[in-house]
Scaffold this motif. Structure first.
Motif, PDB file in Angstrom:
ATOM      1  N   LEU A  58       0.819  -1.202   0.000  1.00 47.72           N
ATOM      2  CA  LEU A  58       0.000   0.000   0.000  1.00 47.72           C
ATOM      3  C   LEU A  58       0.856   1.256   0.000  1.00 47.72           C
ATOM      4  O   LEU A  58       0.531   2.247  -0.666  1.00 47.72           O
ATOM      5  CB  LEU A  58      -0.939  -0.021   1.206  1.00 47.72           C
ATOM      6  N   ALA A  59       1.973   1.222   0.725  1.00 46.65           N
ATOM      7  CA  ALA A  59       2.845   2.391   0.777  1.00 46.65           C
ATOM      8  C   ALA A  59       3.448   2.693  -0.590  1.00 46.65           C
ATOM      9  O   ALA A  59       3.590   3.860  -0.971  1.00 46.65           O
ATOM     10  CB  ALA A  59       3.953   2.170   1.810  1.00 46.65           C
ATOM     11  N   THR A  60       3.789   1.650  -1.345  1.00 52.76           N
ATOM     12  CA  THR A  60       4.386   1.883  -2.665  1.00 52.76           C
ATOM     13  C   THR A  60       3.389   2.534  -3.617  1.00 52.76           C
ATOM     14  O   THR A  60       3.785   3.189  -4.580  1.00 52.76           O
ATOM     15  CB  THR A  60       4.909   0.575  -3.289  1.00 52.76           C
ATOM     16  N   HIS A  61       2.096   2.336  -3.363  1.00 56.05           N
ATOM     17  CA  HIS A  61       1.054   2.925  -4.211  1.00 56.05           C
ATOM     18  C   HIS A  61       0.447   4.184  -3.583  1.00 56.05           C
ATOM     19  O   HIS A  61      -0.527   4.722  -4.119  1.00 56.05           O
ATOM     20  CB  HIS A  61      -0.041   1.893  -4.476  1.00 56.05           C
ATOM     21  N   ARG A  62       1.006   4.609  -2.443  1.00 56.52           N
ATOM     22  CA  ARG A  62       0.471   5.764  -1.730  1.00 56.52           C
ATOM     23  C   ARG A  62      -1.044   5.624  -1.519  1.00 56.52           C
ATOM     24  O   ARG A  62      -1.818   6.563  -1.707  1.00 56.52           O
ATOM     25  CB  ARG A  62       0.791   7.056  -2.477  1.00 56.52           C
ATOM     26  N   ALA A  63      -1.425   4.453  -1.120  1.00 58.55           N
ATOM     27  CA  ALA A  63      -2.841   4.132  -0.924  1.00 58.55           C
ATOM     28  C   ALA A  63      -3.296   4.575   0.466  1.00 58.55           C
ATOM     29  O   ALA A  63      -2.479   4.796   1.369  1.00 58.55           O
ATOM     30  CB  ALA A  63      -3.057   2.635  -1.101  1.00 58.55           C
ATOM     31  N   PRO A  64      -4.621   4.704   0.662  1.00 60.73           N
ATOM     32  CA  PRO A  64      -5.163   5.228   1.926  1.00 60.73           C
ATOM     33  C   PRO A  64      -5.131   4.198   3.049  1.00 60.73           C
ATOM     34  O   PRO A  64      -6.104   3.501   3.315  1.00 60.73           O
ATOM     35  CB  PRO A  64      -6.596   5.609   1.547  1.00 60.73           C
ATOM     36  N   ALA A  65      -3.985   4.128   3.746  1.00 59.66           N
ATOM     37  CA  ALA A  65      -3.798   3.144   4.815  1.00 59.66           C
ATOM     38  C   ALA A  65      -2.719   3.646   5.758  1.00 59.66           C
ATOM     39  O   ALA A  65      -1.958   4.553   5.414  1.00 59.66           O
ATOM     40  CB  ALA A  65      -3.391   1.799   4.216  1.00 59.66           C
ATOM     41  N   PRO A  66      -2.624   3.079   6.973  1.00 57.70           N
ATOM     42  CA  PRO A  66      -1.531   3.449   7.876  1.00 57.70           C
ATOM     43  C   PRO A  66      -0.185   3.078   7.280  1.00 57.70           C
ATOM     44  O   PRO A  66      -0.091   2.217   6.394  1.00 57.70           O
ATOM     45  CB  PRO A  66      -1.818   2.618   9.141  1.00 57.70           C
ATOM     46  N   GLN A  67       0.873   3.697   7.775  1.00 55.09           N
ATOM     47  CA  GLN A  67       2.233   3.340   7.373  1.00 55.09           C
ATOM     48  C   GLN A  67       2.803   2.308   8.337  1.00 55.09           C
ATOM     49  O   GLN A  67       2.563   2.369   9.546  1.00 55.09           O
ATOM     50  CB  GLN A  67       3.127   4.573   7.351  1.00 55.09           C
ATOM     51  N   LEU A  68       3.536   1.370   7.796  1.00 61.26           N
ATOM     52  CA  LEU A  68       4.219   0.375   8.611  1.00 61.26           C
ATOM     53  C   LEU A  68       5.532   0.965   9.107  1.00 61.26           C
ATOM     54  O   LEU A  68       6.392   1.340   8.314  1.00 61.26           O
ATOM     55  CB  LEU A  68       4.486  -0.886   7.789  1.00 61.26           C
ATOM     56  N   ASP A 188      -6.541  -2.274   9.433  1.00 55.66           N
ATOM     57  CA  ASP A 188      -6.672  -3.716   9.692  1.00 55.66           C
ATOM     58  C   ASP A 188      -6.605  -4.519   8.391  1.00 55.66           C
ATOM     59  O   ASP A 188      -7.618  -4.972   7.867  1.00 55.66           O
ATOM     60  CB  ASP A 188      -7.952  -4.031  10.469  1.00 55.66           C
ATOM     61  N   TRP A 189      -5.375  -4.736   7.928  1.00 57.95           N
ATOM     62  CA  TRP A 189      -5.120  -5.383   6.639  1.00 57.95           C
ATOM     63  C   TRP A 189      -4.662  -6.829   6.777  1.00 57.95           C
ATOM     64  O   TRP A 189      -4.134  -7.394   5.821  1.00 57.95           O
ATOM     65  CB  TRP A 189      -4.074  -4.565   5.886  1.00 57.95           C
ATOM     66  N   GLU A 190      -4.862  -7.454   7.903  1.00 56.62           N
ATOM     67  CA  GLU A 190      -4.287  -8.783   8.098  1.00 56.62           C
ATOM     68  C   GLU A 190      -4.933  -9.868   7.246  1.00 56.62           C
ATOM     69  O   GLU A 190      -4.346 -10.917   7.005  1.00 56.62           O
ATOM     70  CB  GLU A 190      -4.347  -9.180   9.579  1.00 56.62           C
ATOM     71  N   LEU A 191      -6.170  -9.639   6.748  1.00 57.94           N
ATOM     72  CA  LEU A 191      -6.845 -10.625   5.908  1.00 57.94           C
ATOM     73  C   LEU A 191      -6.772 -10.280   4.422  1.00 57.94           C
ATOM     74  O   LEU A 191      -7.430 -10.931   3.603  1.00 57.94           O
ATOM     75  CB  LEU A 191      -8.314 -10.755   6.328  1.00 57.94           C
TER      76      LEU A 191
END
Length: 263
Positions: A58-68, A188-191
Motif C-alpha cells: 500500500l505504501a508503494t502505491h500511496r494508498a489510503p492506509a496506515p504506514q508500517l 486492519d489489513w491482516e486478511l
C-alpha cells in the motif's frame, strides 16, 4: 529480522502504552512518544506477515492506509507497529458513500497471484483459491459439507478469467476512518488478499448484515453481465465462512440460518 532498527521499536509494550484492543484475535496498544504509533500483537503469525506485506504494498502505491513503522511477524508474539492516526470511524449512515473512493484506490492495485500476500499458500487461479477456501470451511464444519459442495459446483459453473487486484477482505464499520482534513483510510489489513474485487463486496454485504448483497454493487469499479451472479456467489461463500469459522456464536448462527434460504 525485525523491520525496526531505524525506528527503535522492538515489539515490547512500553509501560505507558494504552491498550485499545477491540477484537478477539489480537491485542493492540496506543504508544505515545516522539513518534506515536499503534502496536499490534497477533495470535496468528500468518496474519502478522500478511498485514506487514499489505502495508508495504500500500505504501508503494500511496494508498489510503496506515504506514508500517516496524514489524517482526515471526517473533513471539508476532507484531507490527503502525502510524497512529488522528481519525474517527465513519458514521454508519455515511459508510458506503465514504468507502467508495478509498476502495476504488485499493482495487486499482494489481496482484501477481491469488490469495494472501504472505504467510499462506498462494494460488495460480482464482478458482483454485475459492476451492481451497471451501475445503477449509467444510473440514471445519462437516455439517455444512453439502452447502460447500454446492458452492464448489457454482464456482466451476461460473468459472472465468480474473485479473487479481488487492482486496481488503475485512470491510466493515470501524475499519474505515476519516481524518480531520476529510481523507479516509482503511485499517486492519491482516486478511488482505489478491482476487476478484467483487469478493470484497460480498464480504462487506455479510459484515453489514444484508439479506440481499446487491446494494453494494454500486461500489464496483467494473460491472459486466456476470457481476450480480458473482456477487451472490461470493456472498454465500463468506456466509459459509462465518458459519464454519466464526468464534462469535451469534455471527455463526446467523450465517448458518441464512445459507439454506438462498437455494
Amino acid at each position: 529480522m525485525p523491520d525496526s532498527a531505524m525506528n527503535g521499536i522492538d515489539g515490547r509494550v512500553p509501560p505507558s502504552a494504552r491498550e485499545i484492543t477491540t477484537g478477539q484475535a489480537n491485542r493492540v496498544w496506543s504508544v505515545d512518544g516522539p513518534t506515536p504509533y499503534v502496536l499490534k500483537h497477533y495470535g496468528d503469525l500468518s496474519r502478522a506477515a500478511n498485514e506487514a506485506a499489505a502495508l508495504r504494498l500500500l505504501a508503494t502505491h500511496r494508498a489510503p492506509a496506515p504506514q508500517l513503522l516496524a514489524a517482526a511477524p515471526y517473533d513471539t508474539p508476532p507484531w507490527t507497529a503502525q502510524t497512529a492516526l488522528r481519525a474517527n470511524p465513519v458514521p454508519a449512515d455515511r459508510y458506503l458513500e465514504d468507502l467508495a473512493e478509498p476502495l476504488a484506490a485499493i482495487h486499482r492495485i494489481p496482484g501477481i497471484h491469488f490469495g494472501r500476500l504472505a504467510g499462506a499458500r498462494q494460488h495460480r487461479s482464482w478458482s483454485d483459491y475459492l476451492h481451497d477456501r471451501l475445503h477449509v470451511y467444510a473440514t471445519a464444519a462437516p455439517a455444512l459439507r453439502a452447502t460447500a459442495q454446492f458452492l464448489h459446483q457454482d464456482v466451476d459453473v461460473r468459472g472465468r478469467v480474473v485479473q487479481p487486484v488487492l482486496l481488503h477482505h475485512d470491510l466493515q464499520p470501524g475499519h474505515l476512518l476519516r481524518q480531520p482534513a476529510g481523507s479516509r483510510l482503511l485499517i486492519d489489513w491482516e486478511l488482505a488478499i489478491f482476487g476478484d474485487e467483487k469478493s470484497d463486496l460480498g464480504r462487506l454485504a455479510v459484515r453489514l448484515g444484508l439479506d440481499d448483497p446487491t446494494p453494494v454493487l454500486a461500489l464496483a469499479n467494473r460491472l459486466d453481465p456476470t457481476a450480480e451472479g458473482m456477487l451472490q456467489l461470493y456472498w454465500r461463500i463468506h456466509l459459509l465462512a462465518d458459519a464454519a469459522l466464526s468464534t462469535d456464536p451469534v455471527v455463526r448462527e446467523r450465517a448458518a440460518v441464512m445459507l439454506p434460504r438462498r437455494w
